[in-house]
Design a protein around this motif. Structure first.
Motif, PDB file in Angstrom:
ATOM      1  N   UNK A 100       0.828  -1.211   0.000  1.00  0.00           N
ATOM      2  CA  UNK A 100       0.000   0.000   0.000  1.00  0.00           C
ATOM      3  C   UNK A 100       0.865   1.265   0.000  1.00  0.00           C
ATOM      4  N   UNK A 101       1.905   1.274   0.833  1.00  0.00           N
ATOM      5  CA  UNK A 101       2.822   2.425   0.884  1.00  0.00           C
ATOM      6  C   UNK A 101       3.534   2.625  -0.449  1.00  0.00           C
ATOM      7  N   UNK A 102       4.002   1.533  -1.026  1.00  0.00           N
ATOM      8  CA  UNK A 102       4.729   1.596  -2.295  1.00  0.00           C
ATOM      9  C   UNK A 102       3.804   2.063  -3.416  1.00  0.00           C
ATOM     10  N   UNK A 103       2.563   1.574  -3.425  1.00  0.00           N
ATOM     11  CA  UNK A 103       1.583   1.998  -4.425  1.00  0.00           C
ATOM     12  C   UNK A 103       1.414   3.509  -4.390  1.00  0.00           C
ATOM     13  N   UNK A 104       1.278   4.046  -3.203  1.00  0.00           N
ATOM     14  CA  UNK A 104       1.096   5.493  -3.048  1.00  0.00           C
ATOM     15  C   UNK A 104       2.348   6.260  -3.484  1.00  0.00           C
ATOM     16  N   UNK A 105       3.508   5.785  -3.076  1.00  0.00           N
ATOM     17  CA  UNK A 105       4.766   6.503  -3.343  1.00  0.00           C
ATOM     18  C   UNK A 105       5.216   6.431  -4.801  1.00  0.00           C
ATOM     19  N   UNK A 106       4.806   5.405  -5.526  1.00  0.00           N
ATOM     20  CA  UNK A 106       5.295   5.213  -6.893  1.00  0.00           C
ATOM     21  C   UNK A 106       4.230   5.469  -7.967  1.00  0.00           C
ATOM     22  N   UNK A 107       3.143   6.092  -7.579  1.00  0.00           N
ATOM     23  CA  UNK A 107       2.115   6.421  -8.561  1.00  0.00           C
ATOM     24  C   UNK A 107       2.722   7.293  -9.667  1.00  0.00           C
ATOM     25  N   UNK A 108       2.423   6.957 -10.910  1.00  0.00           N
ATOM     26  CA  UNK A 108       2.915   7.682 -12.095  1.00  0.00           C
ATOM     27  C   UNK A 108       4.435   7.604 -12.270  1.00  0.00           C
ATOM     28  N   UNK A 109       5.055   6.544 -11.769  1.00  0.00           N
ATOM     29  CA  UNK A 109       6.495   6.351 -11.954  1.00  0.00           C
ATOM     30  C   UNK A 109       6.740   5.056 -12.715  1.00  0.00           C
ATOM     31  N   UNK A 110       7.925   4.924 -13.261  1.00  0.00           N
ATOM     32  CA  UNK A 110       8.314   3.747 -14.038  1.00  0.00           C
ATOM     33  C   UNK A 110       9.002   2.757 -13.095  1.00  0.00           C
ATOM     34  N   UNK A 111       8.204   2.003 -12.344  1.00  0.00           N
ATOM     35  CA  UNK A 111       8.702   1.152 -11.264  1.00  0.00           C
ATOM     36  C   UNK A 111       9.248  -0.177 -11.761  1.00  0.00           C
ATOM     37  N   UNK A 112      10.473  -0.470 -11.309  1.00  0.00           N
ATOM     38  CA  UNK A 112      11.090  -1.769 -11.552  1.00  0.00           C
ATOM     39  C   UNK A 112      11.440  -2.367 -10.195  1.00  0.00           C
ATOM     40  N   UNK A 113      10.837  -3.503  -9.882  1.00  0.00           N
ATOM     41  CA  UNK A 113      11.221  -4.239  -8.682  1.00  0.00           C
ATOM     42  C   UNK A 113      12.421  -5.095  -9.059  1.00  0.00           C
TER      43      UNK A 113
ATOM     44  N   UNK B 232       0.940  -4.341  -4.679  1.00  0.00           N
ATOM     45  CA  UNK B 232       1.333  -3.095  -5.330  1.00  0.00           C
ATOM     46  C   UNK B 232       0.405  -2.912  -6.520  1.00  0.00           C
ATOM     47  N   UNK B 233      -0.477  -1.959  -6.412  1.00  0.00           N
ATOM     48  CA  UNK B 233      -1.522  -1.774  -7.415  1.00  0.00           C
ATOM     49  C   UNK B 233      -1.077  -0.782  -8.482  1.00  0.00           C
ATOM     50  N   UNK B 234      -0.008  -1.138  -9.170  1.00  0.00           N
ATOM     51  CA  UNK B 234       0.570  -0.313 -10.224  1.00  0.00           C
ATOM     52  C   UNK B 234       1.139  -1.227 -11.303  1.00  0.00           C
ATOM     53  N   UNK B 235       1.258  -0.706 -12.536  1.00  0.00           N
ATOM     54  CA  UNK B 235       2.026  -1.469 -13.517  1.00  0.00           C
ATOM     55  C   UNK B 235       3.490  -1.439 -13.101  1.00  0.00           C
ATOM     56  N   UNK B 236       4.137  -2.579 -13.121  1.00  0.00           N
ATOM     57  CA  UNK B 236       5.535  -2.646 -12.714  1.00  0.00           C
ATOM     58  C   UNK B 236       6.237  -3.741 -13.477  1.00  0.00           C
ATOM     59  N   UNK B 237       7.546  -3.668 -13.461  1.00  0.00           N
ATOM     60  CA  UNK B 237       8.375  -4.693 -14.081  1.00  0.00           C
ATOM     61  C   UNK B 237       9.160  -5.377 -12.970  1.00  0.00           C
TER      62      UNK B 237
ATOM     63  N   UNK C 187      18.494   0.161 -16.913  1.00  0.00           N
ATOM     64  CA  UNK C 187      17.701   0.829 -15.869  1.00  0.00           C
ATOM     65  C   UNK C 187      17.863   2.343 -15.892  1.00  0.00           C
ATOM     66  N   UNK C 188      18.538   2.857 -16.895  1.00  0.00           N
ATOM     67  CA  UNK C 188      18.744   4.302 -16.997  1.00  0.00           C
ATOM     68  C   UNK C 188      17.391   5.022 -16.985  1.00  0.00           C
ATOM     69  N   UNK C 189      17.301   6.042 -16.119  1.00  0.00           N
ATOM     70  CA  UNK C 189      16.103   6.877 -15.983  1.00  0.00           C
ATOM     71  C   UNK C 189      14.871   6.119 -15.483  1.00  0.00           C
ATOM     72  N   UNK C 190      15.077   5.024 -14.774  1.00  0.00           N
ATOM     73  CA  UNK C 190      13.954   4.256 -14.226  1.00  0.00           C
ATOM     74  C   UNK C 190      14.001   4.283 -12.710  1.00  0.00           C
ATOM     75  N   UNK C 191      12.834   4.084 -12.097  1.00  0.00           N
ATOM     76  CA  UNK C 191      12.702   4.073 -10.643  1.00  0.00           C
ATOM     77  C   UNK C 191      12.853   2.638 -10.144  1.00  0.00           C
ATOM     78  N   UNK C 192      13.926   2.409  -9.400  1.00  0.00           N
ATOM     79  CA  UNK C 192      14.277   1.064  -8.946  1.00  0.00           C
ATOM     80  C   UNK C 192      13.915   0.890  -7.475  1.00  0.00           C
ATOM     81  N   UNK C 193      13.255  -0.222  -7.187  1.00  0.00           N
ATOM     82  CA  UNK C 193      12.983  -0.608  -5.808  1.00  0.00           C
ATOM     83  C   UNK C 193      13.637  -1.969  -5.601  1.00  0.00           C
ATOM     84  N   UNK C 194      14.740  -1.974  -4.848  1.00  0.00           N
ATOM     85  CA  UNK C 194      15.442  -3.220  -4.526  1.00  0.00           C
ATOM     86  C   UNK C 194      14.635  -3.984  -3.492  1.00  0.00           C
TER      87      UNK C 194
END
Length: 177
Positions: A24-37, A55-60, A89-96
């Motif tokens: 839920x926290x990650x969904x809120x924080x990454x809204x409209x971002x290019x998320x890569x787990x 995580x209720x977002x499109x993600x890779x 991963x250039x210019x992408x939002x990474x969540x390790x």
């Protein structure tokens, strides 16, 4: 299998609740971002799988095998990349996604690598954090735990016990020989 467990530190129910909260926290924080787990194998598999469901977002999802552990219970400062990402991963939002932060050496090395590769942002989510053992600040943490040898839910002892549905403390007699 329970003959190796001293105590259950985090129950299956507690893990499920943490995955829901973190998702839920990650969904809120990454809204409209290019998320890569980016999951750090092998221990992250159950956590990443359960977390991603919340995580209720499109993600890779991408994986790496990065190791600072060389058998037994001790951690080393040597980092080895055994399997790298399949995409830039250039210019992408990474969540390790990590199962446990012990010394923090592995995460620090991977974050530095991703910075050199031009990631837009790099944050960390970890199910467990041995806060007394490291000075790394993860943005999302399921549980802060004491400095004990834990296994289950992806964490192993000699490559076994990853399939336990909870986090248990390994009896000292099994690793203090």
């Amino acid at each position: 299998m329970n003959n190796v467990i001293e105590e259950i530190l985090v129950s299956e129910k507690q893990i499920a609740e943490a995955c829901k909260r973190l998702g839920s926290e990650i969904t809120k924080d990454y809204e409209n971002k290019d998320l890569v787990l980016v999951g750090l194998l092998k221990g992250c598999i159950p956590f990443l799988s359960d977390l991603a469901k919340h995580i209720e977002l499109p993600l890779e999802v991408q994986y790496m095998i990065v190791s600072s552990y060389h058998g037994g219970t001790a951690s080393s400062n040597e980092i080895q990349i055994k399997y790298d990402l399949e995409v830039p991963i250039k210019d992408r939002d990474i969540l390790l996604v990590e199962d446990i932060i012990d010394t923090g050496q592995t995460i620090k090395a991977v974050k530095k690598l991703f910075e050199t590769r031009g990631a837009k942002s790099i944050k960390v989510v970890s199910l467990l954090d041995k806060k007394d053992n490291n000075n790394l600040k993860a943005e999302y943490v399921g549980f802060t735990i004491p400095n004990k040898f834990v296994l289950g839910y992806g964490l192993d002892f000699q490559q076994k016990y990853r399939n336990l549905p909870y986090i248990g403390v390994l009896k000292k007699e099994f690793y203090d020989k």
